[in-house]
Design a protein around this motif. Structure first.
Motif, PDB file in Angstrom:
ATOM      1  N   ALA A 136      50.622  11.419  43.620  1.00  0.00           N
ATOM      2  CA  ALA A 136      51.663  11.933  42.738  1.00  0.00           C
ATOM      3  C   ALA A 136      51.602  13.444  42.563  1.00  0.00           C
ATOM      4  O   ALA A 136      52.644  14.101  42.446  1.00  0.00           O
ATOM      5  CB  ALA A 136      51.556  11.248  41.373  1.00  0.00           C
ATOM      6  N   HIS A 137      50.402  14.015  42.550  1.00  0.00           N
ATOM      7  CA  HIS A 137      50.273  15.436  42.203  1.00  0.00           C
ATOM      8  C   HIS A 137      49.450  16.250  43.200  1.00  0.00           C
ATOM      9  O   HIS A 137      49.294  17.456  43.008  1.00  0.00           O
ATOM     10  CB  HIS A 137      49.614  15.570  40.822  1.00  0.00           C
ATOM     11  CG  HIS A 137      50.298  14.801  39.744  1.00  0.00           C
ATOM     12  ND1 HIS A 137      51.544  15.153  39.251  1.00  0.00           N
ATOM     13  CD2 HIS A 137      49.910  13.681  39.064  1.00  0.00           C
ATOM     14  CE1 HIS A 137      51.889  14.291  38.303  1.00  0.00           C
ATOM     15  NE2 HIS A 137      50.928  13.382  38.177  1.00  0.00           N
ATOM     16  N   LYS A 150      46.192   7.265  43.288  1.00  0.00           N
ATOM     17  CA  LYS A 150      47.517   7.393  42.674  1.00  0.00           C
ATOM     18  C   LYS A 150      47.768   8.818  42.188  1.00  0.00           C
ATOM     19  O   LYS A 150      48.860   9.367  42.362  1.00  0.00           O
ATOM     20  CB  LYS A 150      47.647   6.411  41.518  1.00  0.00           C
ATOM     21  CG  LYS A 150      47.720   4.951  41.959  1.00  0.00           C
ATOM     22  CD  LYS A 150      47.815   4.019  40.768  1.00  0.00           C
ATOM     23  CE  LYS A 150      47.889   2.561  41.215  1.00  0.00           C
ATOM     24  NZ  LYS A 150      47.933   1.629  40.052  1.00  0.00           N
ATOM     25  N   LEU A 151      46.767   9.449  41.590  1.00  0.00           N
ATOM     26  CA  LEU A 151      46.924  10.821  41.105  1.00  0.00           C
ATOM     27  C   LEU A 151      47.108  11.799  42.269  1.00  0.00           C
ATOM     28  O   LEU A 151      47.919  12.731  42.187  1.00  0.00           O
ATOM     29  CB  LEU A 151      45.705  11.219  40.264  1.00  0.00           C
ATOM     30  CG  LEU A 151      45.565  10.513  38.911  1.00  0.00           C
ATOM     31  CD1 LEU A 151      44.256  10.904  38.241  1.00  0.00           C
ATOM     32  CD2 LEU A 151      46.746  10.855  37.996  1.00  0.00           C
TER      33      LEU A 151
END
Length: 439
Positions: free
Chosen positions: A256-257, A252-253
């Motif tokens: 997202a980034h 997820k990280l």
């Protein structure tokens, strides 16, 4: 013509000597200004020594593996003009008288087993032998297999220029010099007999053996491992960890980034878990001076990351991990790994760790028994991640599992404390949200 002497330059503050690990030139080679002459090593930092003049190499200070003092003569080059060495070369040492020997049988190669002597400071440019003039030594093993794509052959600048002018791929030339180094006579043999492979690309049968001197990085690694294993009584604990939640968070990280901050691997999370764990057990984040009988516990967390390089295993250090974010640690890991692989890591970047992580990545086994990075007292080993069916009380479900193998210095770390530390890492890695909660 004059003689120009290049001394071993200062390769670091407080360094008094360095080990010669490789020559890039041989006696008789023509070198240009800024050409790399050789490589020396201090601690684990390799330093290339460039030429400050152009000319012909007439003397080398020693063989790979020799230790040279800073400021000692490193190489002598014959140059146009007067040079910088005004002192006359030392007279050649007279040979010691030989005892009476039986009459020779006339065998031409009676001394063929003896290695050809290296040119010394006593030799003048006129008497120094060039690589092309050296006879092929009996018993020398010739590399018979072609090098892999991208693998750099060992050869002097003069040999490389000659091969380039002749359109010869040095990867196909058998090398008869030390460690497979390609000499001028090897080029002659290539021109006469062809490449080291047979007709149709078939490989020729390998023959013989060769001695490989343990020098440079490999010798440093051998000394470090022997010191650690002989002094430290190791205790190793292996624990199974469910990293399913960690992998979901990491995915997820990254989604997202990852585009603007870079991708996160598992290691930054392990680094964060170690920071949290040693906060409760500072005795793990320490160095043991066993000669003085003193343990130095550190408030700062400087994590060594064992990294495999072409030269061998190195341990670059990520400093002040306790003050860095996941992405800052990830960026630092990438920077240190690149510096280690290219041999550009500084002495400061290769020293001062307080605890170490070692990982073989996807090649890792189910468990390992890592050796502590002396004089530290603990090391965390990361093993490969696999998906296995795990019982959750109702059914078998696929979970991502990973073992960690942690070794401790049993002189200063008791088994109970070691087990507490490992269980703390397990809890943090299985419930990654706890890493970011202030206790």
């Amino acid at each position: 013509m004059g003689l120009y002497t290049i001394t071993l330059p200062d390769v670091g503050e407080g360094i008094a000597e360095a080990e010669l690990t490789e020559w890039q030139v041989a006696v008789g080679d023509e070198v240009a200004e800024d050409d790399v002459l050789g490589t020396v090593m201090t601690d684990k930092a390799a330093v290339e020594v460039p030429s400050t003049v152009a000319g012909k190499v007439v003397w080398l200070c020693g063989e790979p593996g020799d230790v040279i003092a800073i400021g000692d003569k490193f190489i002598q080059i014959e140059v146009e003009g007067d040079g910088n060495d005004t002192a006359a070369p030392a007279p050649a040492k007279a040979p010691e008288p030989k005892a009476a020997e039986p009459e020779e049988t006339g065998t031409a190669d009676a001394d063929a087993d003896q290695p050809a002597p290296r040119a010394t400071g006593a030799e003048t440019p006129a008497t120094a032998k060039t690589p092309a003039a050296e006879p092929h030594r009996a018993g020398t093993t010739v590399r018979r297999e072609p090098l892999a794509k991208g693998e750099k052959p060992l050869a002097s600048p003069a040999v490389r220029r000659r091969a380039q002018d002749a359109g010869i791929d040095l990867r196909l030339v058998g090398g008869s010099g030390p460690a497979g180094r390609i000499l001028h006579e090897d080029l002659d043999a290539y021109v006469e007999h062809g490449p080291v492979t047979g007709r149709g690309g078939a490989r020729l049968p390998a023959t013989g053996t060769r001695e490989v001197k343990v020098v440079g990085m490999r010798r440093k690694i051998a000394e470090k491992m022997a010191l650690s294993w002989s002094r430290i009584p190791h205790i190793t604990i292996v624990e199974e960890i469910d990293v399913t939640a960690l992998e979901e968070l990491r995915a997820k990280l990254n989604a997202a980034h990852g585009a603007e901050r870079g991708k996160l691997t598992v290691l930054p999370f392990v680094m964060r878990a170690i920071v949290n764990a040693v906060a409760a057990q500072p005795e793990m984040n320490a160095r043991y001076d066993d000669d003085a009988g003193v343990i130095h516990q550190s408030d700062a967390v400087h994590i060594g990351i064992a990294a495999q390089t072409p030269a061998g295993l190195t341990v670059p250090v990520a400093r002040h991990v306790e003050a860095a974010s996941l992405w800052e640690n990830a960026a630092e890991l990438a920077r240190l790994a690149e510096a280690a692989r290219t041999g550009k890591a500084t002495r400061e970047e290769l020293s001062g760790s307080t605890i170490t992580i070692t990982s073989l990545g996807p090649l890792g086994a189910l468990a390992t028994t890592p050796i502590i990075n002396h004089p530290e007292v603990a090391i965390v080993g990361i093993n490969k991640m696999t998906t296995r069916p795990m019982w959750d009380g109702e059914a078998f479900r696929p979970r991502k599992m990973m073992n960690i193998s942690c070794s401790f210095d049993h002189r200063v770390i008791d088994g109970w404390d070691a087990a507490v530390f490992v269980q703390k890492l397990k809890t943090l890695l299985e419930t990654p949200a706890l890493m970011f909660v202030e206790e």
